[in-house]
Write an enzyme that holds these catalytic residues in place. Structure first.
Site, PDB file in Angstrom:
ATOM      1  N   THR A   1      45.542  47.630  41.594  1.00  0.00           N
ATOM      2  CA  THR A   1      46.072  46.443  42.275  1.00  0.00           C
ATOM      3  C   THR A   1      46.799  45.503  41.311  1.00  0.00           C
ATOM      4  O   THR A   1      47.924  45.078  41.571  1.00  0.00           O
ATOM      5  CB  THR A   1      44.930  45.687  42.996  1.00  0.00           C
TER       6      THR A   1
ATOM      7  N   PRO B   1      28.739  42.124  28.878  1.00  0.00           N
ATOM      8  CA  PRO B   1      29.333  42.796  27.717  1.00  0.00           C
ATOM      9  C   PRO B   1      30.703  42.174  27.380  1.00  0.00           C
ATOM     10  O   PRO B   1      31.509  41.932  28.278  1.00  0.00           O
ATOM     11  CB  PRO B   1      29.526  44.250  28.186  1.00  0.00           C
TER      12      PRO B   1
ATOM     13  N   ASP C   1      43.875  32.139  32.344  1.00  0.00           N
ATOM     14  CA  ASP C   1      43.726  31.812  30.915  1.00  0.00           C
ATOM     15  C   ASP C   1      43.086  32.962  30.135  1.00  0.00           C
ATOM     16  O   ASP C   1      43.171  33.005  28.907  1.00  0.00           O
ATOM     17  CB  ASP C   1      42.907  30.527  30.725  1.00  0.00           C
ATOM     18  N   GLU C   2      42.445  33.896  30.858  1.00  0.00           N
ATOM     19  CA  GLU C   2      41.694  34.953  30.166  1.00  0.00           C
ATOM     20  C   GLU C   2      42.604  35.893  29.365  1.00  0.00           C
ATOM     21  O   GLU C   2      42.123  36.633  28.508  1.00  0.00           O
ATOM     22  CB  GLU C   2      40.857  35.768  31.162  1.00  0.00           C
TER      23      GLU C   2
ATOM     24  N   ASN D   1      39.398  28.278  35.042  1.00  0.00           N
ATOM     25  CA  ASN D   1      38.457  28.559  36.143  1.00  0.00           C
ATOM     26  C   ASN D   1      38.591  27.569  37.290  1.00  0.00           C
ATOM     27  O   ASN D   1      38.499  26.362  37.071  1.00  0.00           O
ATOM     28  CB  ASN D   1      37.015  28.469  35.626  1.00  0.00           C
TER      29      ASN D   1
ATOM     30  N   LYS E   1      45.106  42.644  51.831  1.00  0.00           N
ATOM     31  CA  LYS E   1      44.463  43.913  52.194  1.00  0.00           C
ATOM     32  C   LYS E   1      43.100  43.698  52.854  1.00  0.00           C
ATOM     33  O   LYS E   1      42.554  44.606  53.470  1.00  0.00           O
ATOM     34  CB  LYS E   1      44.289  44.724  50.896  1.00  0.00           C
TER      35      LYS E   1
ATOM     36  N   TYR F   1      22.381  42.445  39.261  1.00  0.00           N
ATOM     37  CA  TYR F   1      21.307  41.610  38.680  1.00  0.00           C
ATOM     38  C   TYR F   1      19.938  42.266  38.581  1.00  0.00           C
ATOM     39  O   TYR F   1      19.104  41.783  37.834  1.00  0.00           O
ATOM     40  CB  TYR F   1      21.194  40.283  39.445  1.00  0.00           C
TER      41      TYR F   1
ATOM     42  N   SER G   1      44.258  43.753  32.613  1.00  0.00           N
ATOM     43  CA  SER G   1      45.133  44.110  33.744  1.00  0.00           C
ATOM     44  C   SER G   1      46.036  42.929  34.112  1.00  0.00           C
ATOM     45  O   SER G   1      47.199  43.106  34.452  1.00  0.00           O
ATOM     46  CB  SER G   1      44.300  44.570  34.952  1.00  0.00           C
ATOM     47  N   LYS G   2      45.507  41.706  34.008  1.00  0.00           N
ATOM     48  CA  LYS G   2      46.340  40.530  34.299  1.00  0.00           C
ATOM     49  C   LYS G   2      47.399  40.362  33.193  1.00  0.00           C
ATOM     50  O   LYS G   2      48.545  40.005  33.472  1.00  0.00           O
ATOM     51  CB  LYS G   2      45.482  39.264  34.402  1.00  0.00           C
TER      52      LYS G   2
ATOM     53  N   SER H   1      39.592  40.210  41.089  1.00  0.00           N
ATOM     54  CA  SER H   1      39.505  38.992  40.269  1.00  0.00           C
ATOM     55  C   SER H   1      38.173  38.788  39.538  1.00  0.00           C
ATOM     56  O   SER H   1      38.052  37.824  38.785  1.00  0.00           O
ATOM     57  CB  SER H   1      39.761  37.770  41.156  1.00  0.00           C
TER      58      SER H   1
HETATM   59  P1  NAD Z   1      39.872  36.526  45.211  1.00  0.00           P
HETATM   60  O1  NAD Z   1      39.189  37.731  44.671  1.00  0.00           O
HETATM   61  O2  NAD Z   1      39.060  35.471  45.880  1.00  0.00           O
HETATM   62  O3  NAD Z   1      40.991  36.976  46.263  1.00  0.00           O
HETATM   63  C1  NAD Z   1      41.851  38.052  46.043  1.00  0.00           C
HETATM   64  C2  NAD Z   1      42.557  38.374  47.360  1.00  0.00           C
HETATM   65  O4  NAD Z   1      43.481  39.444  47.124  1.00  0.00           O
HETATM   66  C3  NAD Z   1      41.604  38.832  48.472  1.00  0.00           C
HETATM   67  O5  NAD Z   1      41.910  38.172  49.682  1.00  0.00           O
HETATM   68  C4  NAD Z   1      41.862  40.335  48.578  1.00  0.00           C
HETATM   69  O6  NAD Z   1      41.649  40.843  49.876  1.00  0.00           O
HETATM   70  C5  NAD Z   1      43.329  40.406  48.165  1.00  0.00           C
HETATM   71  N1  NAD Z   1      43.699  41.735  47.630  1.00  0.00           N
HETATM   72  C6  NAD Z   1      43.025  42.458  46.690  1.00  0.00           C
HETATM   73  N2  NAD Z   1      43.663  43.629  46.470  1.00  0.00           N
HETATM   74  C7  NAD Z   1      44.764  43.636  47.282  1.00  0.00           C
HETATM   75  C8  NAD Z   1      45.821  44.559  47.493  1.00  0.00           C
HETATM   76  N3  NAD Z   1      45.880  45.728  46.824  1.00  0.00           N
HETATM   77  N4  NAD Z   1      46.791  44.250  48.368  1.00  0.00           N
HETATM   78  C9  NAD Z   1      46.741  43.073  49.072  1.00  0.00           C
HETATM   79  N5  NAD Z   1      45.749  42.161  48.921  1.00  0.00           N
HETATM   80  C10 NAD Z   1      44.777  42.441  48.021  1.00  0.00           C
HETATM   81  O7  NAD Z   1      40.707  35.935  43.995  1.00  0.00           O
HETATM   82  P2  NAD Z   1      40.988  34.406  43.612  1.00  0.00           P
HETATM   83  O8  NAD Z   1      39.870  33.902  42.805  1.00  0.00           O
HETATM   84  O9  NAD Z   1      41.467  33.684  44.794  1.00  0.00           O
HETATM   85  O10 NAD Z   1      42.217  34.628  42.605  1.00  0.00           O
HETATM   86  C11 NAD Z   1      43.551  34.718  43.110  1.00  0.00           C
HETATM   87  C12 NAD Z   1      44.494  34.937  41.943  1.00  0.00           C
HETATM   88  O11 NAD Z   1      44.380  33.864  41.013  1.00  0.00           O
HETATM   89  C13 NAD Z   1      44.214  36.219  41.150  1.00  0.00           C
HETATM   90  O12 NAD Z   1      45.448  36.788  40.795  1.00  0.00           O
HETATM   91  C14 NAD Z   1      43.463  35.730  39.915  1.00  0.00           C
HETATM   92  O13 NAD Z   1      43.694  36.579  38.820  1.00  0.00           O
HETATM   93  C15 NAD Z   1      44.090  34.359  39.714  1.00  0.00           C
HETATM   94  N6  NAD Z   1      43.236  33.348  39.063  1.00  0.00           N
HETATM   95  C16 NAD Z   1      41.984  33.090  39.542  1.00  0.00           C
HETATM   96  C17 NAD Z   1      41.227  32.082  38.946  1.00  0.00           C
HETATM   97  C18 NAD Z   1      39.839  31.732  39.453  1.00  0.00           C
HETATM   98  O14 NAD Z   1      39.151  30.923  38.822  1.00  0.00           O
HETATM   99  N7  NAD Z   1      39.382  32.272  40.562  1.00  0.00           N
HETATM  100  C19 NAD Z   1      41.746  31.360  37.860  1.00  0.00           C
HETATM  101  C20 NAD Z   1      43.029  31.675  37.403  1.00  0.00           C
HETATM  102  C21 NAD Z   1      43.775  32.660  38.016  1.00  0.00           C
HETATM  103  O1  DAU Z   2      39.225  31.676  33.562  1.00  0.00           O
HETATM  104  C1  DAU Z   2      39.808  32.038  34.762  1.00  0.00           C
HETATM  105  C2  DAU Z   2      38.989  33.130  35.393  1.00  0.00           C
HETATM  106  O2  DAU Z   2      37.813  32.497  35.894  1.00  0.00           O
HETATM  107  C3  DAU Z   2      39.700  33.872  36.513  1.00  0.00           C
HETATM  108  O3  DAU Z   2      40.802  34.547  35.985  1.00  0.00           O
HETATM  109  C4  DAU Z   2      38.739  34.881  37.171  1.00  0.00           C
HETATM  110  O4  DAU Z   2      39.382  35.486  38.275  1.00  0.00           O
HETATM  111  C5  DAU Z   2      37.512  34.135  37.648  1.00  0.00           C
HETATM  112  O5  DAU Z   2      36.583  35.042  38.177  1.00  0.00           O
HETATM  113  C6  DAU Z   2      36.880  33.347  36.507  1.00  0.00           C
HETATM  114  O6  DAU Z   2      36.314  34.246  35.519  1.00  0.00           O
HETATM  115  P1  DAU Z   2      34.913  33.955  34.813  1.00  0.00           P
HETATM  116  O7  DAU Z   2      34.353  35.221  34.337  1.00  0.00           O
HETATM  117  O8  DAU Z   2      35.026  32.836  33.838  1.00  0.00           O
HETATM  118  O9  DAU Z   2      34.096  33.377  36.118  1.00  0.00           O
HETATM  119  P2  DAU Z   2      32.599  33.619  36.605  1.00  0.00           P
HETATM  120  O10 DAU Z   2      32.344  32.621  37.692  1.00  0.00           O
HETATM  121  O11 DAU Z   2      32.312  35.043  36.870  1.00  0.00           O
HETATM  122  O12 DAU Z   2      31.744  33.184  35.333  1.00  0.00           O
HETATM  123  C7  DAU Z   2      31.832  31.866  34.788  1.00  0.00           C
HETATM  124  C8  DAU Z   2      30.901  31.835  33.570  1.00  0.00           C
HETATM  125  O13 DAU Z   2      29.544  31.941  34.029  1.00  0.00           O
HETATM  126  C9  DAU Z   2      31.101  32.987  32.599  1.00  0.00           C
HETATM  127  O14 DAU Z   2      30.861  32.523  31.281  1.00  0.00           O
HETATM  128  C10 DAU Z   2      30.019  33.998  32.998  1.00  0.00           C
HETATM  129  C11 DAU Z   2      28.900  33.107  33.494  1.00  0.00           C
HETATM  130  N1  DAU Z   2      28.041  33.657  34.558  1.00  0.00           N
HETATM  131  C12 DAU Z   2      28.631  34.196  35.662  1.00  0.00           C
HETATM  132  C13 DAU Z   2      27.875  34.713  36.696  1.00  0.00           C
HETATM  133  C14 DAU Z   2      28.525  35.343  37.891  1.00  0.00           C
HETATM  134  C15 DAU Z   2      26.649  33.561  34.445  1.00  0.00           C
HETATM  135  O15 DAU Z   2      26.123  33.032  33.458  1.00  0.00           O
HETATM  136  N2  DAU Z   2      25.917  34.068  35.479  1.00  0.00           N
HETATM  137  C16 DAU Z   2      26.449  34.664  36.582  1.00  0.00           C
HETATM  138  O16 DAU Z   2      25.675  35.137  37.448  1.00  0.00           O
END
Ligand code: NAD
Ligand code: DAU
Length: 356
Positions: A101, A294, A136-137, A190, A35, A353, A164-165, A86
């Site tokens: 979504t 939170p 893993d969340e 992560n 999207k 922030y 939601s996941k 995400s």
């Molecule tokens: P991201 O937020 O970087 O990318 C999400 C993508 O989905 C974007 O390109 C966005 O445009 C697209 N999108 C959002 N809503 C949409 C819709 N309604 N229709 C079509 N496209 C849409 O996410 P990410 O970090 O790459 O994560 C990808 C997947 O992996 C997610 O399902 C997330 O839950 C899972 N995941 C992420 C992590 C992580 O650490 N980032 C870890 C484990 C699992």
């Molecule tokens: O565990 C997998 C998940 O990892 C994925 O499913 C999610 O899509 C992805 O966003 C990620 O979630 P987290 O919440 O763990 O990632 P984030 O990078 O937001 O945060 C990592 C850790 O750092 C978490 O304990 C919160 C903390 N944090 C995050 C931000 C953005 C801070 O301390 N400061 C910050 O500014």
């Protein structure tokens, strides 16, 4: 069926890495449905712009007519479903889009996949796969001495994002159990690496360290995450897609547990090394402890033994090597960073922030 995979969310962080990985490692064609929300970025795919095996379609996974027409026109042999909202912090401030979504969108894809799959000839029906990419969340939070999550852990999602996941995971499982749709699910820890939007901890820290801005760490900074280099996740997904058993779930992780303070400190040291300035203070002094998230989960850790022993996957990078590559990549891609960190990004940083 064609040797084509429908990838949803293939312009996001992991999705775009996966598209590049697949095109670089196989002869599979990719139909990429995204999207292009704030998190989607076509520049992530610049290197395959002229590759005829990659076709991009801008659209919503909730748009069932569009999804149906893509199945009809392209006859894919599988779908790898990344598209999602995400970011946990965004789900706390505005959960509605996460429900739409992540839950309704996954439902729409399952329904359209089922309709397509049911009319396939028997041999193709056996080959078709629906791979759902999850997190893993969904398992909730671990105590310090608990063993890592296995596929048998009870679901206990704590944020609107995680819930939601979890809901989507249950739908995927039910579509296998009830209709026999050949689904696969992976739950990963992560990720970090190139093309991650700088709202997440690692790229945000690199950007702020580079620019000598305060680095926000929530609470006491002792929350633990299990980090995996994104390319290792992509290799795991390809393995599950090709060799996973339909109906099964596979946990993916890096066996790399770090506190947030350890992560940001290491990044500060790496940026000091790559951008030395003898007259300036060490960047670790930029760390600023701010009000906690939170419901902040204390610890995640994944047991990936099932994937390793059954399908032979193991990560190639460790946290030290992967993080060094990642910091180097961000510092070398100034143009990419300045494009994604303008406009709406600055508004998000203000909302999230300021006054924290
Ligand atoms: P991201 O937020 O970087 O990318 C999400 C993508 O989905 C974007 O390109 C966005 O445009 C697209 N999108 C959002 N809503 C949409 C819709 N309604 N229709 C079509 N496209 C849409 O996410 P990410 O970090 O790459 O994560 C990808 C997947 O992996 C997610 O399902 C997330 O839950 C899972 N995941 C992420 C992590 C992580 O650490 N980032 C870890 C484990 C699992
Ligand atoms: O565990 C997998 C998940 O990892 C994925 O499913 C999610 O899509 C992805 O966003 C990620 O979630 P987290 O919440 O763990 O990632 P984030 O990078 O937001 O945060 C990592 C850790 O750092 C978490 O304990 C919160 C903390 N944090 C995050 C931000 C953005 C801070 O301390 N400061 C910050 O500014």
């Amino acid at each position: 069926m064609r040797n084509c995979i429908l990838v949803t969310g293939g312009a996001g962080f992991i999705g775009s890495n996966f598209v590049l990985f697949l095109l670089g490692d196989s002869d599979i064609a990719v139909l990429n449905l995204d999207k292009l929300t704030y998190a989607g970025n076509l520049h992530n795919l610049d290197s395959v712009k002229t590759d005829p095996r990659h076709q991009f379609v801008q659209g919503d996974i909730c748009d069932r007519e569009l999804v149906r027409s893509l199945f009809e026109a392209h006859q894919p042999r599988g779908i790898v479903h990344f598209a999602a909202e995400s970011h946990v912090d965004r789900s706390i401030l505005g959960p509605e889009e996460f429900i739409r979504t992540n839950i309704s969108g996954t439902f729409a894809l399952l329904e359209e996949s089922r309709a397509y799959w049911e009319q396939l000839p028997e041999t193709d029906k056996k080959k078709f796969r629906f791979l759902h990419v999850s997190t893993d969340e969904v398992y909730g939070s671990l105590q310090p001495n608990d063993p890592p999550f296995t596929e048998q852990n009870q679901y206990a999602p704590n944020s609107p994002y995680a819930a939601s996941k979890a809901a989507a995971d249950h739908l995927v499982r039910a579509y296998h159990h009830t209709y026999g749709l050949p689904t696969l699910a992976s739950n990963c820890s992560n990720n970090y690496g190139p093309f991650q939007f700088p709202e997440k901890l690692i790229p945000l820290t690199i950007l702020n360290a580079r620019d000598r801005k305060p680095i926000p760490v929530y609470g006491d900074g002792k929350n633990v995450r299990d980090w995996l280099y994104v390319e290792d996740h992509c290799a795991a997904l390809k393995t599950v897609l090709e060799r996973g058993r339909p109906g099964e779930t596979y946990n993916v992780g890096g066996s790399s547990e770090k506190t947030n303070v350890e992560v940001v400190t290491t990044i500060c040291e790496l940026v000091d090394e790559f951008l030395p300035d003898a007259s300036a203070r060490p960047r670790v002094e930029l760390i600023k402890f701010v009000t906690d998230r939170p419901g902040h989960d204390r610890r995640y850790a994944m047991d990936a033994n099932k994937l390793q022993s059954e399908l032979g996957w193991k990560p190639r990078e460790n946290f030290k090597s992967g993080l060094r590559k990642t910091v180097e990549w961000y510092l070398a891609h100034e143009q990419w960073l300045s494009t994604v960190s303008s406009g709406a990004y600055r508004e998000w940083i203000e909302v999230q922030y300021s006054g924290r």
